[in-house]
Write a protein that holds these residues in place. Sequence first.
Motif, short mmCIF file in Angstrom:
data_model
loop_
_atom_site.label_atom_id
_atom_site.label_comp_id
_atom_site.label_asym_id
_atom_site.label_seq_id
_atom_site.Cartn_x
_atom_site.Cartn_y
_atom_site.Cartn_z
N THR A 226 0.81 -1.22 0.00
CA THR A 226 0.00 0.00 0.00
C THR A 226 0.85 1.26 0.00
N VAL A 227 2.08 1.16 0.48
CA VAL A 227 2.96 2.35 0.53
C VAL A 227 4.26 2.12 -0.21
N ALA A 228 4.37 1.00 -0.94
CA ALA A 228 5.64 0.65 -1.58
C ALA A 228 6.05 1.66 -2.63
N ARG A 229 5.08 2.32 -3.30
CA ARG A 229 5.44 3.25 -4.36
C ARG A 229 5.76 4.65 -3.84
N LEU A 230 5.68 4.82 -2.53
CA LEU A 230 5.89 6.14 -1.92
C LEU A 230 7.27 6.19 -1.26
N SER A 231 8.04 7.25 -1.54
CA SER A 231 9.38 7.33 -0.96
C SER A 231 9.71 8.68 -0.36
N ASN A 232 8.84 9.66 -0.50
CA ASN A 232 9.09 10.98 0.08
C ASN A 232 8.52 11.05 1.50
N PRO A 233 9.18 11.77 2.44
CA PRO A 233 8.69 11.84 3.81
C PRO A 233 7.20 12.18 3.86
N PRO A 234 6.44 11.52 4.78
CA PRO A 234 6.93 10.69 5.89
C PRO A 234 7.34 9.28 5.47
N PHE A 235 7.14 8.93 4.21
CA PHE A 235 7.57 7.62 3.73
C PHE A 235 9.05 7.68 3.38
N GLY A 236 9.64 6.54 3.11
CA GLY A 236 11.02 6.50 2.65
C GLY A 236 12.07 6.79 3.70
N LEU A 237 11.70 6.81 4.97
CA LEU A 237 12.65 7.07 6.05
C LEU A 237 12.58 5.94 7.07
N GLY A 238 13.75 5.52 7.54
CA GLY A 238 13.79 4.54 8.61
C GLY A 238 13.61 3.11 8.13
N PHE A 239 13.83 2.18 9.05
CA PHE A 239 13.75 0.76 8.76
C PHE A 239 12.48 0.11 9.29
N LYS A 240 11.83 0.75 10.25
CA LYS A 240 10.64 0.18 10.85
C LYS A 240 9.42 0.97 10.36
N ARG A 241 8.72 0.39 9.38
CA ARG A 241 7.60 1.08 8.77
C ARG A 241 6.33 0.28 9.01
N SER A 242 5.26 0.98 9.34
CA SER A 242 4.06 0.27 9.77
C SER A 242 2.80 0.92 9.20
N PRO A 243 2.27 0.41 8.06
CA PRO A 243 0.96 0.86 7.61
C PRO A 243 -0.13 0.22 8.45
N ASP A 244 -1.18 1.00 8.73
CA ASP A 244 -2.27 0.49 9.56
C ASP A 244 -3.59 0.75 8.83
N ASP A 245 -4.63 1.11 9.55
CA ASP A 245 -5.97 1.25 8.96
C ASP A 245 -5.91 2.01 7.63
N GLN A 246 -6.60 1.45 6.62
CA GLN A 246 -6.56 2.01 5.28
C GLN A 246 -7.97 2.13 4.70
N ILE A 247 -8.23 3.28 4.09
CA ILE A 247 -9.49 3.53 3.40
C ILE A 247 -9.15 3.79 1.93
N THR A 248 -9.80 3.10 1.02
CA THR A 248 -9.56 3.32 -0.40
C THR A 248 -10.89 3.46 -1.13
N GLY A 249 -10.83 4.08 -2.29
CA GLY A 249 -12.03 4.25 -3.10
C GLY A 249 -11.78 5.18 -4.26
N LEU A 250 -12.85 5.71 -4.81
CA LEU A 250 -12.79 6.65 -5.92
C LEU A 250 -13.51 7.93 -5.53
N THR A 251 -12.98 9.06 -5.97
CA THR A 251 -13.69 10.32 -5.78
C THR A 251 -14.88 10.37 -6.74
N ALA A 252 -15.67 11.42 -6.66
CA ALA A 252 -16.86 11.53 -7.52
C ALA A 252 -16.48 11.50 -8.99
#
Length: 412
Positions: free
Chosen positions: A48-74
Amino acid sequence: MSTLSLVLIVVSVVGVGVGAALLIRRQRYIKSLRDRGWTFDGSPGFDTVARLSNPPFGLGFKRSPDDQITGLTAGGRPFQVIEYGSEYWKGWVGMVTLSRHLPELWVTGGQTLPRSGVSATMVPVPPALGTGWTVGVQDPAFANEVLTGQLCVALLTLVSSQPGVNLSIDGDQLVVQDPPRKDPEQLAPWLEQLATLAAAIDAAPLDRWIQPVREPRLSFYQHPEWYWVGQDDSLLQSTPVTRSGHDHSTSNVIRGRDGDGPPFVAFTHDWKTTRTESSTDSEGRTTTRTVTENHSEPLLGFELPVHLPRLTVGYSGRGISFESEAFNDQFSVKADDQKFAYDVIHPRQMEFLMATRPSPFQVTGNWAWFQVSTHDHQTIARNSYFFRDFLAWIPRFVWKNVGLQDSPYPQR
Protein backbone atom coordinates in the motif's frame (compact mmCIF):
# COMPACT_ATOMS: atom_id res chain seq x y z
CA MET A 1 -15.83 -8.50 50.21
CA SER A 2 -12.95 -6.09 50.70
CA THR A 3 -12.99 -2.55 49.35
CA LEU A 4 -10.03 -3.37 47.08
CA SER A 5 -11.87 -6.33 45.55
CA LEU A 6 -14.94 -4.18 44.93
CA VAL A 7 -12.83 -1.50 43.25
CA LEU A 8 -11.18 -4.09 41.00
CA ILE A 9 -14.56 -5.49 39.96
CA VAL A 10 -15.87 -2.01 39.16
CA VAL A 11 -12.74 -1.17 37.15
CA SER A 12 -13.04 -4.45 35.22
CA VAL A 13 -16.73 -3.86 34.43
CA VAL A 14 -16.02 -0.30 33.30
CA GLY A 15 -13.10 -1.51 31.17
CA VAL A 16 -15.25 -4.12 29.46
CA GLY A 17 -17.95 -1.53 28.87
CA VAL A 18 -15.53 0.99 27.38
CA GLY A 19 -13.99 -1.70 25.16
CA ALA A 20 -17.41 -2.77 23.91
CA ALA A 21 -18.41 0.83 23.21
CA LEU A 22 -15.23 1.45 21.24
CA LEU A 23 -15.74 -1.75 19.24
CA ILE A 24 -19.33 -0.79 18.42
CA ARG A 25 -18.24 2.71 17.39
CA ARG A 26 -15.49 1.28 15.18
CA GLN A 27 -17.91 -1.11 13.49
CA ARG A 28 -20.34 1.74 12.82
CA TYR A 29 -17.50 3.83 11.41
CA ILE A 30 -16.40 1.02 9.09
CA LYS A 31 -20.00 0.51 7.95
CA SER A 32 -20.37 4.22 7.16
CA LEU A 33 -17.28 3.98 4.96
CA ARG A 34 -18.53 0.93 3.13
CA ASP A 35 -21.95 2.50 2.65
CA ARG A 36 -20.17 5.09 0.52
CA GLY A 37 -18.67 2.37 -1.64
CA TRP A 38 -15.27 2.73 -0.03
CA THR A 39 -13.08 -0.14 1.19
CA PHE A 40 -11.66 -0.44 4.69
CA ASP A 41 -8.66 -2.65 5.52
CA GLY A 42 -7.53 -2.90 9.14
CA SER A 43 -4.31 -4.75 8.27
CA PRO A 44 -2.96 -3.44 4.94
CA GLY A 45 0.27 -4.82 3.51
CA PHE A 46 3.44 -2.94 2.67
CA ASP A 47 2.36 -2.81 -0.98
CA THR A 48 0.00 0.00 0.00
CA VAL A 49 2.96 2.35 0.53
CA ALA A 50 5.64 0.65 -1.58
CA ARG A 51 5.44 3.25 -4.36
CA LEU A 52 5.89 6.14 -1.92
CA SER A 53 9.38 7.33 -0.96
CA ASN A 54 9.09 10.98 0.08
CA PRO A 55 8.69 11.84 3.81
CA PRO A 56 6.93 10.69 5.89
CA PHE A 57 7.57 7.62 3.73
CA GLY A 58 11.02 6.50 2.65
CA LEU A 59 12.65 7.07 6.05
CA GLY A 60 13.79 4.54 8.61
CA PHE A 61 13.75 0.76 8.76
CA LYS A 62 10.64 0.18 10.85
CA ARG A 63 7.60 1.08 8.77
CA SER A 64 4.06 0.27 9.77
CA PRO A 65 0.96 0.86 7.61
CA ASP A 66 -2.27 0.49 9.56
CA ASP A 67 -5.97 1.25 8.96
CA GLN A 68 -6.56 2.01 5.28
CA ILE A 69 -9.49 3.53 3.40
CA THR A 70 -9.56 3.32 -0.40
CA GLY A 71 -12.03 4.25 -3.10
CA LEU A 72 -12.79 6.65 -5.92
CA THR A 73 -13.69 10.32 -5.78
CA ALA A 74 -16.86 11.53 -7.52
CA GLY A 75 -14.86 12.03 -10.70
CA GLY A 76 -13.39 8.51 -10.58
CA ARG A 77 -9.95 9.43 -9.25
CA PRO A 78 -8.44 6.72 -6.97
CA PHE A 79 -7.69 7.78 -3.41
CA GLN A 80 -6.17 6.30 -0.28
CA VAL A 81 -6.32 7.42 3.35
CA ILE A 82 -3.99 5.47 5.61
CA GLU A 83 -2.46 5.48 9.07
CA TYR A 84 1.31 5.18 8.85
CA GLY A 85 4.14 5.04 11.35
CA SER A 86 7.94 4.79 11.43
CA GLU A 87 10.79 5.73 13.77
CA TYR A 88 10.41 9.31 12.55
CA TRP A 89 6.67 9.98 12.31
CA LYS A 90 3.25 8.58 13.05
CA GLY A 91 -0.09 9.85 11.80
CA TRP A 92 -2.57 9.83 8.94
CA VAL A 93 -2.10 10.79 5.30
CA GLY A 94 -4.53 11.10 2.41
CA MET A 95 -3.65 10.94 -1.26
CA VAL A 96 -5.14 10.94 -4.73
CA THR A 97 -3.60 9.63 -7.94
CA LEU A 98 -2.08 11.90 -10.58
CA SER A 99 -1.92 11.10 -14.29
CA ARG A 100 1.90 11.29 -14.38
CA HIS A 101 4.90 10.47 -12.19
CA LEU A 102 6.42 13.85 -11.34
CA PRO A 103 9.38 15.22 -9.32
CA GLU A 104 8.93 15.93 -5.64
CA LEU A 105 7.19 19.17 -4.66
CA TRP A 106 6.49 20.44 -1.14
CA VAL A 107 3.86 23.04 -0.29
CA THR A 108 2.87 24.10 3.23
CA GLY A 109 0.44 26.81 4.18
CA GLY A 110 -1.44 28.10 7.18
CA GLN A 111 -0.48 26.96 10.66
CA THR A 112 1.78 24.15 9.42
CA LEU A 113 5.53 23.61 9.56
CA PRO A 114 7.47 22.21 6.57
CA ARG A 115 7.55 18.43 6.59
CA SER A 116 10.33 16.81 8.65
CA GLY A 117 13.07 14.93 6.82
CA VAL A 118 12.72 16.83 3.55
CA SER A 119 15.80 17.94 1.62
CA ALA A 120 14.67 20.57 -0.87
CA THR A 121 15.37 24.05 -2.20
CA MET A 122 12.95 26.68 -0.95
CA VAL A 123 11.73 28.87 -3.82
CA PRO A 124 9.72 32.12 -4.00
CA VAL A 125 6.00 31.67 -3.48
CA PRO A 126 3.74 32.71 -6.37
CA PRO A 127 2.07 36.07 -5.63
CA ALA A 128 -1.31 34.41 -6.20
CA LEU A 129 -0.85 32.41 -2.99
CA GLY A 130 -0.08 35.40 -0.80
CA THR A 131 1.77 35.12 2.50
CA GLY A 132 2.12 32.22 4.93
CA TRP A 133 3.23 29.61 2.38
CA THR A 134 6.47 27.74 1.70
CA VAL A 135 7.38 25.87 -1.47
CA GLY A 136 10.27 23.39 -1.82
CA VAL A 137 11.55 21.50 -4.86
CA GLN A 138 14.72 19.92 -6.25
CA ASP A 139 14.53 22.03 -9.43
CA PRO A 140 13.06 25.56 -9.14
CA ALA A 141 11.99 25.43 -12.78
CA PHE A 142 9.51 22.66 -11.91
CA ALA A 143 7.89 24.83 -9.23
CA ASN A 144 7.41 27.64 -11.74
CA GLU A 145 5.59 25.32 -14.13
CA VAL A 146 3.46 23.31 -11.70
CA LEU A 147 2.21 26.20 -9.53
CA THR A 148 -0.29 27.49 -12.05
CA GLY A 149 -3.01 29.99 -11.21
CA GLN A 150 -5.52 27.12 -11.21
CA LEU A 151 -3.49 25.20 -8.63
CA CYS A 152 -3.00 28.30 -6.44
CA VAL A 153 -6.77 28.87 -6.34
CA ALA A 154 -7.33 25.23 -5.34
CA LEU A 155 -4.68 25.50 -2.59
CA LEU A 156 -6.30 28.63 -1.16
CA THR A 157 -9.67 26.87 -1.14
CA LEU A 158 -8.20 23.89 0.70
CA VAL A 159 -6.47 25.97 3.39
CA SER A 160 -9.65 28.00 3.95
CA SER A 161 -11.41 24.91 5.30
CA GLN A 162 -8.69 23.69 7.71
CA PRO A 163 -5.93 25.19 9.92
CA GLY A 164 -3.08 24.28 7.58
CA VAL A 165 -1.97 22.34 4.55
CA ASN A 166 1.05 20.03 4.27
CA LEU A 167 1.13 18.76 0.70
CA SER A 168 3.60 16.93 -1.51
CA ILE A 169 3.94 15.21 -4.86
CA ASP A 170 5.34 11.70 -4.47
CA GLY A 171 5.61 10.00 -7.87
CA ASP A 172 2.05 9.74 -9.16
CA GLN A 173 0.50 10.55 -5.78
CA LEU A 174 -0.61 13.90 -4.39
CA VAL A 175 -0.12 13.39 -0.65
CA VAL A 176 -1.53 15.54 2.17
CA GLN A 177 -1.01 14.98 5.89
CA ASP A 178 -3.72 15.04 8.55
CA PRO A 179 -6.92 14.24 6.61
CA PRO A 180 -10.22 14.63 8.51
CA ARG A 181 -10.58 10.85 8.56
CA LYS A 182 -12.70 10.52 11.73
CA ASP A 183 -15.88 11.75 10.05
CA PRO A 184 -16.75 10.43 6.56
CA GLU A 185 -19.06 13.43 6.13
CA GLN A 186 -15.98 15.68 6.32
CA LEU A 187 -13.59 13.30 4.60
CA ALA A 188 -15.62 13.04 1.40
CA PRO A 189 -15.57 16.78 0.50
CA TRP A 190 -11.92 16.98 1.58
CA LEU A 191 -11.05 14.24 -0.91
CA GLU A 192 -12.95 16.14 -3.60
CA GLN A 193 -10.74 19.16 -2.86
CA LEU A 194 -7.66 16.97 -3.30
CA ALA A 195 -9.12 15.78 -6.59
CA THR A 196 -9.46 19.43 -7.68
CA LEU A 197 -5.77 19.98 -6.83
CA ALA A 198 -4.82 16.87 -8.78
CA ALA A 199 -6.87 17.99 -11.77
CA ALA A 200 -5.04 21.33 -11.78
CA ILE A 201 -1.68 19.51 -11.78
CA ASP A 202 -2.85 17.14 -14.53
CA ALA A 203 -3.93 20.12 -16.64
CA ALA A 204 -0.51 21.80 -16.49
CA PRO A 205 1.92 21.13 -19.39
CA LEU A 206 4.37 19.03 -17.38
CA ASP A 207 5.16 16.13 -19.71
CA ARG A 208 8.84 17.05 -19.87
CA TRP A 209 9.03 16.42 -16.12
CA ILE A 210 7.68 12.85 -16.24
CA GLN A 211 9.75 10.53 -14.03
CA PRO A 212 10.41 6.78 -14.46
CA VAL A 213 7.84 4.51 -12.82
CA ARG A 214 9.22 3.12 -9.57
CA GLU A 215 9.36 -0.55 -8.81
CA PRO A 216 6.70 -1.56 -6.25
CA ARG A 217 9.07 -2.14 -3.35
CA LEU A 218 9.92 -0.29 -0.15
CA SER A 219 12.43 2.36 -1.12
CA PHE A 220 14.27 5.26 0.51
CA TYR A 221 13.98 9.01 0.18
CA GLN A 222 16.34 10.40 -2.49
CA HIS A 223 17.93 6.96 -2.91
CA PRO A 224 15.78 5.43 -5.66
CA GLU A 225 18.00 2.36 -6.08
CA TRP A 226 17.94 1.36 -2.41
CA TYR A 227 15.38 -1.21 -1.44
CA TRP A 228 14.22 -3.04 1.64
CA VAL A 229 14.82 -6.81 1.94
CA GLY A 230 14.11 -7.33 5.64
CA GLN A 231 15.74 -10.69 6.43
CA ASP A 232 18.24 -12.71 4.39
CA ASP A 233 20.08 -15.25 6.52
CA SER A 234 22.06 -16.48 3.51
CA LEU A 235 24.27 -13.45 4.21
CA LEU A 236 25.55 -15.25 7.30
CA GLN A 237 27.50 -17.60 5.04
CA SER A 238 29.10 -14.98 2.78
CA THR A 239 29.84 -11.97 4.98
CA PRO A 240 32.35 -11.33 7.82
CA VAL A 241 29.87 -11.68 10.67
CA THR A 242 30.89 -12.83 14.13
CA ARG A 243 30.95 -16.62 14.01
CA SER A 244 30.85 -17.48 17.71
CA GLY A 245 27.62 -18.01 19.61
CA HIS A 246 24.33 -19.45 18.34
CA ASP A 247 20.91 -18.49 16.95
CA HIS A 248 22.42 -16.25 14.29
CA SER A 249 20.02 -14.18 12.17
CA THR A 250 19.83 -11.04 10.05
CA SER A 251 17.43 -8.12 10.21
CA ASN A 252 16.83 -4.77 8.48
CA VAL A 253 18.64 -5.93 5.34
CA ILE A 254 19.02 -3.13 2.77
CA ARG A 255 20.46 -3.51 -0.73
CA GLY A 256 21.09 -0.91 -3.39
CA ARG A 257 23.54 1.58 -4.81
CA ASP A 258 23.83 5.33 -5.37
CA GLY A 259 24.02 6.30 -9.02
CA ASP A 260 27.01 4.64 -10.67
CA GLY A 261 28.57 3.73 -7.33
CA PRO A 262 29.24 0.17 -6.17
CA PRO A 263 26.32 -1.99 -4.99
CA PHE A 264 26.05 -2.43 -1.23
CA VAL A 265 24.42 -4.62 1.36
CA ALA A 266 23.74 -3.35 4.87
CA PHE A 267 22.11 -5.21 7.74
CA THR A 268 22.11 -6.03 11.43
CA HIS A 269 23.49 -9.38 12.56
CA ASP A 270 21.92 -10.75 15.75
CA TRP A 271 23.11 -13.73 17.76
CA LYS A 272 23.23 -15.17 21.27
CA THR A 273 25.88 -16.52 23.57
CA THR A 274 25.33 -18.81 26.53
CA ARG A 275 27.56 -19.28 29.56
CA THR A 276 27.33 -21.07 32.88
CA GLU A 277 27.76 -19.19 36.15
CA SER A 278 28.36 -20.80 39.54
CA SER A 279 28.01 -19.18 42.93
CA THR A 280 28.48 -20.35 46.51
CA ASP A 281 26.36 -19.09 49.39
CA SER A 282 27.46 -18.50 52.98
CA GLU A 283 26.72 -22.09 53.91
CA GLY A 284 28.96 -23.48 51.20
CA ARG A 285 26.19 -24.59 48.84
CA THR A 286 26.98 -24.15 45.17
CA THR A 287 24.34 -23.26 42.58
CA THR A 288 24.76 -23.10 38.84
CA ARG A 289 22.73 -21.13 36.32
CA THR A 290 22.78 -20.66 32.57
CA VAL A 291 23.00 -17.07 31.32
CA THR A 292 22.02 -16.19 27.75
CA GLU A 293 23.04 -12.82 26.30
CA ASN A 294 21.83 -11.14 23.12
CA HIS A 295 24.28 -9.46 20.77
CA SER A 296 24.07 -7.47 17.56
CA GLU A 297 26.44 -5.81 15.11
CA PRO A 298 25.93 -3.64 12.02
CA LEU A 299 27.43 -4.79 8.70
CA LEU A 300 28.02 -2.61 5.64
CA GLY A 301 29.76 -3.94 2.55
CA PHE A 302 30.29 -2.73 -1.03
CA GLU A 303 30.71 -5.13 -3.92
CA LEU A 304 33.63 -4.48 -6.26
CA PRO A 305 33.68 -5.24 -10.01
CA VAL A 306 36.95 -7.19 -9.71
CA HIS A 307 39.09 -8.97 -7.13
CA LEU A 308 41.50 -6.59 -5.37
CA PRO A 309 44.42 -7.32 -3.02
CA ARG A 310 43.70 -6.92 0.69
CA LEU A 311 43.93 -3.30 1.87
CA THR A 312 42.93 -1.92 5.28
CA VAL A 313 42.43 1.78 6.02
CA GLY A 314 42.02 2.57 9.71
CA TYR A 315 43.11 4.88 12.48
CA SER A 316 45.06 2.72 14.92
CA GLY A 317 48.00 0.35 14.89
CA ARG A 318 51.27 0.39 13.01
CA GLY A 319 50.80 0.80 9.27
CA ILE A 320 52.68 1.45 6.06
CA SER A 321 54.70 4.67 6.03
CA PHE A 322 53.74 7.17 3.33
CA GLU A 323 55.46 10.36 2.23
CA SER A 324 52.95 12.54 4.09
CA GLU A 325 53.66 12.72 7.81
CA ALA A 326 50.29 14.37 8.37
CA PHE A 327 48.62 11.35 6.78
CA ASN A 328 50.78 8.88 8.73
CA ASP A 329 49.80 10.63 11.98
CA GLN A 330 46.08 10.18 11.23
CA PHE A 331 45.78 6.88 9.36
CA SER A 332 46.98 3.32 9.60
CA VAL A 333 47.11 1.57 6.23
CA LYS A 334 47.92 -2.12 5.98
CA ALA A 335 48.19 -4.28 2.87
CA ASP A 336 49.35 -7.70 1.71
CA ASP A 337 50.91 -5.98 -1.32
CA GLN A 338 52.70 -2.75 -0.38
CA LYS A 339 53.10 -1.66 -4.01
CA PHE A 340 49.32 -1.90 -4.43
CA ALA A 341 48.89 0.24 -1.31
CA TYR A 342 51.27 2.92 -2.61
CA ASP A 343 49.52 2.91 -5.99
CA VAL A 344 46.07 3.35 -4.41
CA ILE A 345 47.02 5.72 -1.56
CA HIS A 346 48.75 8.38 -3.67
CA PRO A 347 49.03 12.06 -2.60
CA ARG A 348 45.59 13.09 -3.95
CA GLN A 349 43.98 10.07 -2.30
CA MET A 350 45.67 11.01 1.00
CA GLU A 351 44.25 14.52 0.76
CA PHE A 352 40.81 13.07 0.07
CA LEU A 353 40.99 10.69 3.04
CA MET A 354 42.16 13.41 5.42
CA ALA A 355 39.35 15.70 4.24
CA THR A 356 36.58 13.09 4.56
CA ARG A 357 37.70 11.01 7.60
CA PRO A 358 35.70 7.91 6.60
CA SER A 359 34.77 4.94 8.72
CA PRO A 360 37.58 2.34 8.84
CA PHE A 361 37.28 -0.20 6.04
CA GLN A 362 38.97 -3.23 4.55
CA VAL A 363 39.08 -4.21 0.89
CA THR A 364 39.26 -7.97 0.56
CA GLY A 365 38.60 -9.78 -2.69
CA ASN A 366 35.45 -8.54 -4.34
CA TRP A 367 34.17 -6.68 -1.30
CA ALA A 368 35.00 -3.74 0.92
CA TRP A 369 33.65 -3.96 4.48
CA PHE A 370 33.24 -0.85 6.61
CA GLN A 371 33.56 -0.79 10.37
CA VAL A 372 30.44 1.12 11.40
CA SER A 373 28.85 1.60 14.80
CA THR A 374 25.24 2.00 13.66
CA HIS A 375 22.96 0.67 10.96
CA ASP A 376 20.98 3.61 9.67
CA HIS A 377 20.08 5.60 6.58
CA GLN A 378 22.70 8.32 7.18
CA THR A 379 25.60 5.92 7.79
CA ILE A 380 24.90 3.99 4.60
CA ALA A 381 24.59 7.15 2.48
CA ARG A 382 27.72 8.80 3.88
CA ASN A 383 29.91 5.74 3.26
CA SER A 384 28.32 5.03 -0.11
CA TYR A 385 29.19 8.48 -1.46
CA PHE A 386 32.66 8.34 0.10
CA PHE A 387 33.58 4.93 -1.26
CA ARG A 388 32.48 5.75 -4.80
CA ASP A 389 34.82 8.77 -4.75
CA PHE A 390 37.61 6.74 -3.13
CA LEU A 391 37.41 4.22 -5.97
CA ALA A 392 37.39 7.06 -8.50
CA TRP A 393 40.77 8.26 -7.14
CA ILE A 394 42.35 4.87 -7.87
CA PRO A 395 44.51 5.38 -11.02
CA ARG A 396 43.53 3.76 -14.32
CA PHE A 397 46.70 1.69 -14.47
CA VAL A 398 45.75 0.00 -11.18
CA TRP A 399 42.43 -1.12 -12.65
CA LYS A 400 44.23 -2.36 -15.77
CA ASN A 401 46.64 -4.33 -13.61
CA VAL A 402 43.71 -6.24 -12.09
CA GLY A 403 42.08 -7.02 -15.43
CA LEU A 404 39.84 -4.05 -16.33
CA GLN A 405 40.29 -1.92 -19.43
CA ASP A 406 39.50 1.31 -17.63
CA SER A 407 38.37 2.74 -14.31
CA PRO A 408 34.78 1.66 -13.58
CA TYR A 409 34.35 4.83 -11.52
CA PRO A 410 35.46 7.91 -13.48
CA GLN A 411 36.16 11.18 -11.72
CA ARG A 412 33.10 13.42 -11.28
